[in-house]
Design a protein around this motif. Structure first.
Motif, PDB file in Angstrom:
ATOM      1  N   ILE A  39       0.853  -1.183   0.000  1.00  0.00           N
ATOM      2  CA  ILE A  39       0.000   0.000   0.000  1.00  0.00           C
ATOM      3  C   ILE A  39       0.891   1.236   0.000  1.00  0.00           C
ATOM      4  O   ILE A  39       1.768   1.369   0.850  1.00  0.00           O
ATOM      5  CB  ILE A  39      -0.928   0.036   1.235  1.00  0.00           C
ATOM      6  CG1 ILE A  39      -1.775  -1.230   1.326  1.00  0.00           C
ATOM      7  CG2 ILE A  39      -1.797   1.299   1.208  1.00  0.00           C
ATOM      8  CD1 ILE A  39      -2.834  -1.345   0.275  1.00  0.00           C
ATOM      9  N   LYS A  40       0.669   2.122  -0.940  1.00  0.00           N
ATOM     10  CA  LYS A  40       1.413   3.377  -0.993  1.00  0.00           C
ATOM     11  C   LYS A  40       0.451   4.532  -1.254  1.00  0.00           C
ATOM     12  O   LYS A  40      -0.593   4.353  -1.888  1.00  0.00           O
ATOM     13  CB  LYS A  40       2.484   3.326  -2.084  1.00  0.00           C
ATOM     14  CG  LYS A  40       3.610   2.345  -1.787  1.00  0.00           C
ATOM     15  CD  LYS A  40       4.737   2.466  -2.800  1.00  0.00           C
ATOM     16  CE  LYS A  40       5.885   1.522  -2.441  1.00  0.00           C
ATOM     17  NZ  LYS A  40       7.023   1.674  -3.370  1.00  0.00           N
ATOM     18  N   VAL A  41       0.825   5.694  -0.769  1.00  0.00           N
ATOM     19  CA  VAL A  41       0.050   6.909  -1.009  1.00  0.00           C
ATOM     20  C   VAL A  41       0.900   7.833  -1.870  1.00  0.00           C
ATOM     21  O   VAL A  41       2.017   8.191  -1.493  1.00  0.00           O
ATOM     22  CB  VAL A  41      -0.341   7.597   0.316  1.00  0.00           C
ATOM     23  CG1 VAL A  41      -1.083   8.904   0.045  1.00  0.00           C
ATOM     24  CG2 VAL A  41      -1.209   6.658   1.158  1.00  0.00           C
ATOM     25  N   LEU A  95       4.223   9.825  -0.852  1.00  0.00           N
ATOM     26  CA  LEU A  95       4.061  10.852   0.164  1.00  0.00           C
ATOM     27  C   LEU A  95       4.463  10.321   1.539  1.00  0.00           C
ATOM     28  O   LEU A  95       4.341   9.126   1.825  1.00  0.00           O
ATOM     29  CB  LEU A  95       2.608  11.327   0.201  1.00  0.00           C
ATOM     30  CG  LEU A  95       2.140  12.093  -1.050  1.00  0.00           C
ATOM     31  CD1 LEU A  95       0.635  12.291  -1.022  1.00  0.00           C
ATOM     32  CD2 LEU A  95       2.859  13.439  -1.140  1.00  0.00           C
ATOM     33  N   PRO A  96       4.931  11.194   2.419  1.00  0.00           N
ATOM     34  CA  PRO A  96       5.334  10.761   3.770  1.00  0.00           C
ATOM     35  C   PRO A  96       4.123  10.482   4.644  1.00  0.00           C
ATOM     36  O   PRO A  96       2.989  10.863   4.308  1.00  0.00           O
ATOM     37  CB  PRO A  96       6.119  11.976   4.288  1.00  0.00           C
ATOM     38  CG  PRO A  96       5.544  13.136   3.546  1.00  0.00           C
ATOM     39  CD  PRO A  96       5.182  12.623   2.185  1.00  0.00           C
ATOM     40  N   TYR A 141      -4.270   8.457   3.803  1.00  0.00           N
ATOM     41  CA  TYR A 141      -2.882   8.610   4.240  1.00  0.00           C
ATOM     42  C   TYR A 141      -2.492   7.435   5.119  1.00  0.00           C
ATOM     43  O   TYR A 141      -3.345   6.729   5.668  1.00  0.00           O
ATOM     44  CB  TYR A 141      -2.682   9.929   4.984  1.00  0.00           C
ATOM     45  CG  TYR A 141      -3.363  10.000   6.339  1.00  0.00           C
ATOM     46  CD1 TYR A 141      -2.692   9.627   7.509  1.00  0.00           C
ATOM     47  CD2 TYR A 141      -4.678  10.443   6.460  1.00  0.00           C
ATOM     48  CE1 TYR A 141      -3.309   9.689   8.742  1.00  0.00           C
ATOM     49  CE2 TYR A 141      -5.309  10.504   7.682  1.00  0.00           C
ATOM     50  CZ  TYR A 141      -4.620  10.128   8.824  1.00  0.00           C
ATOM     51  OH  TYR A 141      -5.241  10.172  10.057  1.00  0.00           O
ATOM     52  N   LEU A 142      -1.194   7.220   5.243  1.00  0.00           N
ATOM     53  CA  LEU A 142      -0.638   6.229   6.145  1.00  0.00           C
ATOM     54  C   LEU A 142      -0.073   6.940   7.369  1.00  0.00           C
ATOM     55  O   LEU A 142       0.551   8.002   7.235  1.00  0.00           O
ATOM     56  CB  LEU A 142       0.478   5.440   5.459  1.00  0.00           C
ATOM     57  CG  LEU A 142       0.057   4.521   4.310  1.00  0.00           C
ATOM     58  CD1 LEU A 142       1.272   4.127   3.481  1.00  0.00           C
ATOM     59  CD2 LEU A 142      -0.646   3.274   4.838  1.00  0.00           C
ATOM     60  N   ASP A 143      -0.267   6.366   8.555  1.00  0.00           N
ATOM     61  CA  ASP A 143       0.371   6.962   9.730  1.00  0.00           C
ATOM     62  C   ASP A 143       1.767   6.382   9.914  1.00  0.00           C
ATOM     63  O   ASP A 143       2.241   5.566   9.106  1.00  0.00           O
ATOM     64  CB  ASP A 143      -0.501   6.807  10.979  1.00  0.00           C
ATOM     65  CG  ASP A 143      -0.573   5.379  11.521  1.00  0.00           C
ATOM     66  OD1 ASP A 143       0.147   4.497  11.018  1.00  0.00           O
ATOM     67  OD2 ASP A 143      -1.358   5.147  12.465  1.00  0.00           O
ATOM     68  N   GLU A 144       2.438   6.798  10.971  1.00  0.00           N
ATOM     69  CA  GLU A 144       3.828   6.385  11.191  1.00  0.00           C
ATOM     70  C   GLU A 144       3.959   4.886  11.420  1.00  0.00           C
ATOM     71  O   GLU A 144       5.040   4.307  11.229  1.00  0.00           O
ATOM     72  CB  GLU A 144       4.419   7.140  12.399  1.00  0.00           C
ATOM     73  CG  GLU A 144       4.556   8.639  12.206  1.00  0.00           C
ATOM     74  CD  GLU A 144       3.241   9.387  12.428  1.00  0.00           C
ATOM     75  OE1 GLU A 144       2.215   8.722  12.712  1.00  0.00           O
ATOM     76  OE2 GLU A 144       3.237  10.617  12.297  1.00  0.00           O
ATOM     77  N   ASP A 145       2.880   4.227  11.839  1.00  0.00           N
ATOM     78  CA  ASP A 145       2.900   2.786  12.085  1.00  0.00           C
ATOM     79  C   ASP A 145       2.429   1.970  10.887  1.00  0.00           C
ATOM     80  O   ASP A 145       2.281   0.753  10.982  1.00  0.00           O
ATOM     81  CB  ASP A 145       2.027   2.446  13.299  1.00  0.00           C
ATOM     82  CG  ASP A 145       2.529   3.123  14.569  1.00  0.00           C
ATOM     83  OD1 ASP A 145       3.766   3.164  14.769  1.00  0.00           O
ATOM     84  OD2 ASP A 145       1.689   3.630  15.339  1.00  0.00           O
TER      85      ASP A 145
END
Length: 524
Positions: A348-350, A358-359, A400-404
């Motif tokens: 999975i990527k954003v 994206l970060p 979005y993805l979070d830090e985890d």
């Protein structure tokens, strides 16, 4: 109650179980009839022989237009063991839409049910399907009884046995639906694909182990069909419902000691709307994993289901085309609103609009991939290429993805509202308004505005017994003011008797939005 005792060996698969334990219950039909593994496999064999006698070869397609039942599953397993593509048709479609699917898939046989007589006849005629390729459960003019198909090919298993595949048509919300056609594997149909046991393993579902699956949604839905077919292959009896009803579901869970099911948030809301004494009447202690997806679930609804059923409520996000995420109930309480982390083997990527990653914390378009799998939209290379960046593809969702590494979804990119240059996500507004006791359902979208480009419109389906009025509009807007920032507030509310949703909860928002944009073009 279905017999769920495991056979003496670890054998799984429809035909293996039919040979070793023919009297084991595989399916409970909506009328309560129990169908054994021996009976289901026998009918699937007969249909497969009949299709081969008609001249169908590996790679050919059949179309099935039937309600939930063992007849539909026999047709499915007939195709799966004889190298055919099988298309399960949404029975809400009209004749020309079904005719398009028959023609587009190149189907050489059409298995319908008398419940859908008018659509079946119109579709077969418009598609120009040969008379010898038309079969029906019950009486349909111009169609032969499926018993004739079963009797056409002799005895035993079909002569040619190789794995077939579902051919899945994605929802036609932006024009004609497109078939997702995967290459056939050439595998032995007696061998359950490793992907099936792996997929159920994501949810802690293993062969036998006392499992019973409940199917409350139409089998023409990809995920619903997958869950039922894999359940049967792994020795989990499948209890089928014809028309979903909340109290009926609770009664079936208690009666058959159901352990798992596949659900949608609309069903959660209707279950929670039952009087408390009704909800407390049934023993639900057998539940182990009630899995939901297909549509966003309001946070408050999810919390209430977890309070009622405990941490057995699992959410996932996935695509017909492959790949996805999952999150358990316990995880969700730590990460409320997330749809989980990628499945093992899933990426999975954003990405931004230029395809750059994206970060964490920054919203963009969600792309995914499942291992090295590939697919193409049947006869639509342009759509296939438009959905891809490299070896990743997108459904058009923004998140979005979070830090985890947990994924959070905002909305579909095509549904995003741009008002005065500000991005607004309708799902956030819908998730608040739907919690008002006078709202049964709601859709939010952008409509044209000369200065801002778009303004926010809400279309509400009032709760039973509630009449649309200016007073109701002001009550809903005042409620929203206490829960949403000013720039997210609807500027107007319209009312409708029912939103255009399919039985699996998917909202066809374009049907609501398009009339407001007639003669104009959206920038998204």
């Amino acid at each position: 109650m279905p017999t769920t005792t495991a056979p003496a060996t670890d054998t799984i698969g429809l035909w293996n179980l039919a040979a070793e334990r023919p009297d084991l219950v595989a399916v409970v039909d909506p009328d309560g009839t129990e169908v054994t593994y021996g009976e289901l496999a026998g009918k699937a064999n007969a249909y497969a022989r009949g299709l081969q006698a008609l001249g169908l070869e590996t790679g050919d397609a059949i179309v099935v237009l039937q309600p939930n039942g063992s007849e539909l599953l026999a047709a499915y397993f007939a195709a799966i063991q004889s190298g055919l593509y099988v298309v399960m048709v949404n029975w809400h479609l009209v004749g020309p839409e079904v005719a398009y699917i028959i023609g587009d898939s190149g189907a050489k046989a059409f298995l319908a049910h008398e419940r859908f007589t008018d659509v079946a006849v119109a579709a077969a005629d418009e598609a120009g399907l040969a008379a010898d390729g038309r079969f029906a459960v019950g009486a349909v003019p111009g169609f032969r009884d499926v018993a004739e198909l079963a009797a056409a090919g002799g005895e035993g298993r079909p002569e040619r046995r190789t794995a077939g595949s579902p051919m899945l048509y994605t929802s036609g919300t932006t024009g004609r639906s497109k078939g997702v056609r995967r290459p056939l594997t050439g595998a032995d149909p007696d061998t359950v694909p490793a992907a099936s046991t792996w997929f159920f393993g994501i949810f802690g579902l293993k062969p036998f182990d006392g499992h019973v699956h409940l199917c409350g949604s139409p089998l023409y839905h990809t995920a619903v069909l997958n869950f039922v077919a894999i359940s049967i292959q792994l020795g989990h009896p499948a209890v089928l419902m014809d028309r979903w009803d909340p109290e009926r579901m609770l009664a079936l869970i208690e009666r058959h000691r159901v352990t798992h099911s596949h659900m949608v948030p609309t069903q959660f809301r209707r279950l929670l709307a039952l009087p408390e004494d009704v909800r407390e009447r049934y023993d639900l202690s057998s539940l182990r994993n009630m899995i939901h997806g297909a549509a966003p679930c309001p946070h408050e609804v999810k919390r209430r289901m977890l309070d009622w059923w405990g941490p057995v409520v699992t959410e996932y996000y996935a695509a017909t085309e492959g790949g996805g995420t999952a999150i358990s109930g316990e995880e969700w309480l730590r990460k409320p609103g997330s749809v989980g982390r990628p499945w093992p083997g899933s990426t999975i990527k954003v990405l931004d609009d230029d395809g750059a990653e994206l970060p964490p914390g920054e919203a963009g378009t969600v792309y995914m991939r499942m291992g090295d799998s590939s697919f193409e939209y049947h006869r639509d290379r342009a759509k296939t290429e438009k959905a891809r960046v490299g070896n990743l593809f997108t459904l058009g969702d923004v998140g979005y993805l979070d830090e985890d590494g947990y994924l959070y979804l905002h909305d579909r990119k095509n549904d995003m509202i741009i008002s005065g240059g500000v991005n607004i996500y309708p799902a956030e507004i819908e998730n608040e308004l739907v919690l008002h006791p006078k709202v049964a359902d709601v859709a939010v979208f952008g409509v044209p505005h000369e200065d801002w480009g778009e303004e926010i419109k809400a279309v509400v389906q009032p709760a039973e017994g509630v009449e649309p009025s200016d007073r109701l509009t002001e009550e809903l807007l005042e409620y929203a003011r206490g829960r949403l920032a000013r720039f997210k507030l609807p500027r107007s509310i319209d009312y409708t008797e029912a939103l255009p949703r399919d039985p699996n909860g998917k909202l066809y928002k374009r049907k609501l939005r398009d009339p407001y944009w007639q003669g104009r073009e959206r920038s998204i």
